[in-house]
Motif scaffolding. Sequence first.
Motif, PDB file in Angstrom:
ATOM      1  N   ALA A 113       0.881  -1.254  -0.135  1.00  0.00           N
ATOM      2  CA  ALA A 113      -0.067  -0.045   0.088  1.00  0.00           C
ATOM      3  C   ALA A 113       1.022   1.340  -0.143  1.00  0.00           C
ATOM      4  O   ALA A 113       0.326   2.587   0.111  1.00  0.00           O
ATOM      5  CB  ALA A 113      -0.881   0.074   1.087  1.00  0.00           C
ATOM      6  N   LEU A 114       2.142   1.278   0.097  1.00  0.00           N
ATOM      7  CA  LEU A 114       3.149   2.344   0.008  1.00  0.00           C
ATOM      8  C   LEU A 114       2.949   3.014  -1.280  1.00  0.00           C
ATOM      9  O   LEU A 114       2.664   2.741  -2.528  1.00  0.00           O
ATOM     10  CB  LEU A 114       4.444   1.952   0.196  1.00  0.00           C
ATOM     11  CG  LEU A 114       4.868   1.493   1.684  1.00  0.00           C
ATOM     12  CD1 LEU A 114       6.262   0.732   1.572  1.00  0.00           C
ATOM     13  CD2 LEU A 114       4.670   2.611   2.623  1.00  0.00           C
ATOM     14  N   LYS A 115       2.793   4.667  -1.103  1.00  0.00           N
ATOM     15  CA  LYS A 115       2.679   5.215  -2.298  1.00  0.00           C
ATOM     16  C   LYS A 115       3.522   6.531  -2.125  1.00  0.00           C
ATOM     17  O   LYS A 115       3.906   6.756  -1.150  1.00  0.00           O
ATOM     18  CB  LYS A 115       1.314   5.537  -2.456  1.00  0.00           C
ATOM     19  CG  LYS A 115       0.702   6.469  -1.382  1.00  0.00           C
ATOM     20  CD  LYS A 115      -0.888   6.596  -1.642  1.00  0.00           C
ATOM     21  CE  LYS A 115      -1.320   7.388  -0.488  1.00  0.00           C
ATOM     22  NZ  LYS A 115      -1.343   6.716   0.797  1.00  0.00           N
ATOM     23  N   GLU A 148       9.604  -2.135  -7.550  1.00  0.00           N
ATOM     24  CA  GLU A 148       9.149  -3.152  -6.847  1.00  0.00           C
ATOM     25  C   GLU A 148      10.025  -3.843  -5.983  1.00  0.00           C
ATOM     26  O   GLU A 148       9.355  -4.456  -4.888  1.00  0.00           O
ATOM     27  CB  GLU A 148       8.815  -4.477  -7.888  1.00  0.00           C
ATOM     28  CG  GLU A 148       8.252  -5.782  -7.731  1.00  0.00           C
ATOM     29  CD  GLU A 148       8.124  -6.986  -8.654  1.00  0.00           C
ATOM     30  OE1 GLU A 148       8.436  -7.791  -8.486  1.00  0.00           O
ATOM     31  OE2 GLU A 148       7.988  -6.457 -10.090  1.00  0.00           O
ATOM     32  N   GLN A 149      11.254  -3.750  -5.930  1.00  0.00           N
ATOM     33  CA  GLN A 149      12.083  -4.124  -4.969  1.00  0.00           C
ATOM     34  C   GLN A 149      12.930  -2.951  -3.870  1.00  0.00           C
ATOM     35  O   GLN A 149      12.877  -3.098  -2.978  1.00  0.00           O
ATOM     36  CB  GLN A 149      13.306  -4.868  -5.416  1.00  0.00           C
ATOM     37  CG  GLN A 149      12.995  -5.974  -6.204  1.00  0.00           C
ATOM     38  CD  GLN A 149      12.383  -7.138  -5.146  1.00  0.00           C
ATOM     39  OE1 GLN A 149      12.830  -7.432  -4.289  1.00  0.00           O
ATOM     40  NE2 GLN A 149      11.470  -7.621  -5.689  1.00  0.00           N
ATOM     41  N   SER A 158      15.960  -0.750   0.385  1.00  0.00           N
ATOM     42  CA  SER A 158      15.001  -1.855   0.139  1.00  0.00           C
ATOM     43  C   SER A 158      13.860  -1.564   0.623  1.00  0.00           C
ATOM     44  O   SER A 158      13.458  -0.897   1.730  1.00  0.00           O
ATOM     45  CB  SER A 158      15.588  -3.308   0.579  1.00  0.00           C
ATOM     46  OG  SER A 158      14.714  -4.247   0.692  1.00  0.00           O
ATOM     47  N   ARG A 159      12.666  -2.084  -0.132  1.00  0.00           N
ATOM     48  CA  ARG A 159      11.256  -1.836   0.339  1.00  0.00           C
ATOM     49  C   ARG A 159      10.964  -2.554   1.625  1.00  0.00           C
ATOM     50  O   ARG A 159      10.321  -2.109   2.558  1.00  0.00           O
ATOM     51  CB  ARG A 159      10.297  -2.501  -0.869  1.00  0.00           C
ATOM     52  CG  ARG A 159       8.919  -2.024  -0.651  1.00  0.00           C
ATOM     53  CD  ARG A 159       8.146  -2.604  -1.969  1.00  0.00           C
ATOM     54  NE  ARG A 159       6.697  -1.920  -1.875  1.00  0.00           N
ATOM     55  CZ  ARG A 159       6.285  -1.481  -2.945  1.00  0.00           C
ATOM     56  NH1 ARG A 159       6.697  -1.728  -4.240  1.00  0.00           N
ATOM     57  NH2 ARG A 159       5.029  -0.779  -2.912  1.00  0.00           N
ATOM     58  N   ASN A 160      11.661  -3.612   2.071  1.00  0.00           N
ATOM     59  CA  ASN A 160      11.536  -4.403   3.056  1.00  0.00           C
ATOM     60  C   ASN A 160      12.158  -3.740   4.251  1.00  0.00           C
ATOM     61  O   ASN A 160      11.917  -3.899   5.468  1.00  0.00           O
ATOM     62  CB  ASN A 160      12.178  -5.770   3.083  1.00  0.00           C
ATOM     63  CG  ASN A 160      11.305  -6.657   2.105  1.00  0.00           C
ATOM     64  OD1 ASN A 160      10.113  -6.484   1.887  1.00  0.00           O
ATOM     65  ND2 ASN A 160      11.951  -7.620   1.250  1.00  0.00           N
ATOM     66  N   ALA A 161      13.050  -2.540   4.276  1.00  0.00           N
ATOM     67  CA  ALA A 161      13.462  -1.786   5.227  1.00  0.00           C
ATOM     68  C   ALA A 161      12.515  -1.113   6.004  1.00  0.00           C
ATOM     69  O   ALA A 161      12.736  -0.237   7.140  1.00  0.00           O
ATOM     70  CB  ALA A 161      14.705  -1.255   4.634  1.00  0.00           C
TER      71      ALA A 161
END
Length: 115
Positions: free
Chosen positions: A58-60, A80-81, A96-99
Amino acid sequence: MTTTDPLFGMLLALGGAPGQVSPLVQLIPFALVLAIFYFVILLPMRNRQKKVDTFLSALKKGDKVVTSGGIFGSITDISEQSVQLEIADRVRVRISRNAIVGYQGQEPVSTEGQS
C-alpha cells in the motif's frame, strides 16, 4: 477400575488389550504438541506477515515513513524491490522496500528485530 469405565471401554475399542496401550493413544500427546505449536507460533507469524505484506504493497509516493535503521523520510519513487526516500531537502537515498517498518508517528507495522 471396572469394565463399565468409559475410558477403559474406549481403550479396548481402540484395539488395546487391558495391559497394553494402543499406538493411537500414544500419538495423542504428539498431536497436541503440534496443535499448540501451530496456534501459538505459526498462526500469529502468518498473520503478522500478511499485515506487513499489505502495508508494503500500500506504500505510495508522498508517504512519510520510518526505516528499520531509524531514518525518517518521504517516499519520492517506488519500484518493485526498492523505494527512494527524500531524507532532507534534495537528499535522496534508495533503500530496500522491506526496510520500511512503518509510517512516521505511528507504531511500527513489523516488530521483528526489535526488543
